[in-house]
Scaffold this active site. Sequence first.
Site, PDB file in Angstrom:
ATOM      1  N   LYS A 192      -9.392  45.885  19.179  1.00 18.63           N
ATOM      2  CA  LYS A 192      -8.389  46.431  20.076  1.00 18.63           C
ATOM      3  C   LYS A 192      -8.943  47.673  20.748  1.00 18.63           C
ATOM      4  CE  LYS A 192      -3.758  48.313  19.899  1.00 18.63           C
ATOM      5  NZ  LYS A 192      -2.733  48.913  19.070  1.00 18.63           N
TER       6      LYS A 192
ATOM      7  N   ASP B 147       7.023  54.522  15.206  1.00 18.79           N
ATOM      8  CA  ASP B 147       6.805  53.592  16.315  1.00 18.79           C
ATOM      9  C   ASP B 147       5.966  52.382  15.948  1.00 18.79           C
ATOM     10  OD1 ASP B 147       8.337  54.326  18.384  1.00 18.79           O
ATOM     11  OD2 ASP B 147       6.697  54.639  19.793  1.00 18.79           O
TER      12      ASP B 147
END
Length: 424
Positions: free
Chosen positions: A152, A280
């Site tokens: 990523k 989050d």
Amino acid sequence: GGGGFLFFVQKMAANCTASASKTKTKKKHFVAQKVKLFRASEPLLSVLMWGVNHTINELSHVQIPVMLMPDDFKAFSKIKVDNHLFNKENLPSRFKFKEYCPMVFRNLRERFCIDDQDYQNSVTRSAPVNSDAQNRMGARFLTTYDKRFVIKTITSEDVAEMHNILKKYHQYIVECHGNTLLPQFLGMYRLTVDGVETYMTVTRNVFSHRLTVHRKYDLKGSTVSREASGKEKAKELPTLKDNDFLNERQRIQIGDENKKMFLDKLKRDVEFLAQLKIMDYSLLVGIHDVDRAEQEEVEVEEKGEEEDCENDGMSHPVGSYGTPPDSPGNMLNFPRIFGPGEFDPTVDVYAIKSQDITLANFPDAPRKEVFFMAIIDILTHYDAKKKAAHAAKTVKHGAGAEISTVNPEQYSKRFLEFMSNIIT
């Protein structure tokens, strides 16, 4: 206080024996390795392949220390390459590759029972593949060609946050013996190509390298507008969200024992994140539908047979998986030892089978499924999030505006509550 790092190596060896015995035999077969060219669809990926190949080779000559030292958490290795006319097809003429905290990530790979040779092979034997999951920040997701690891792109802020949490993260992994739903961070790198810096992390894939995921959810336990867009839903495998999950009355039926084990682990992990003031994050959920997979396999085989007749009965090579013919990714190494919905828990570490209800008089018996569930995206620190939200609010409402953002503690409670409600 290096004292905490004294939990060490004997314990680990015991944890990994099951998978280690397999890798030992594999080694011999890799010796006659062809020259690696690092062919990829773009220079950035070739540099990643080159870099991981290089750093793992370098590490293989570095002794494994009894314990990690504080400096290991600030260390890095860097190499600058100038190629004159060399392998021009694949590698740029100039590039730089930096690995962060090499000793720490090597130790983490070991604790997660990932052999460095296997890791190197997964990243370098064939190019990583773009996955269509583009997130809103424009980060890229790739999987290694064998689907075992996820690569990523991250921001320089993420790199800083990783350095902030790495000591505590490592200590946590030591204490839970690698048995966690947190992302398994296996490497962090900076690549410089054409003067542009790209940061990347490699983690273990939450989903299976073998069993197809038919539905996918990103759940935060939040009430506010958590719904996939129309554009997202048009994708072949959309990333659905909390409201989609509830509206579809989706259930995760894994039985009491699995539920307890899963929620205990989740609670421990989420409390750790709240302590670090992280929020989050999401629970990524993948659902493999066993009957559908069987049906799809039959269809593929039928199509294959039709093609065979057209090819004068020449059977098509197994290499048609887009992997090198001698790679472990293409089923040659494991002729169907797995029945439908079966998996190797040392490889698919996040997989949980749906509860077996064999009673025929169960009108709503759950379908046979395999669930893949783990926590993702843990690099958002509360202060960073607050600053961003505050800046946005200030622009909109002027200074002194109230912020509605929940804090990490509240976030973790809400998250856990939501997850314990949807799992049965």
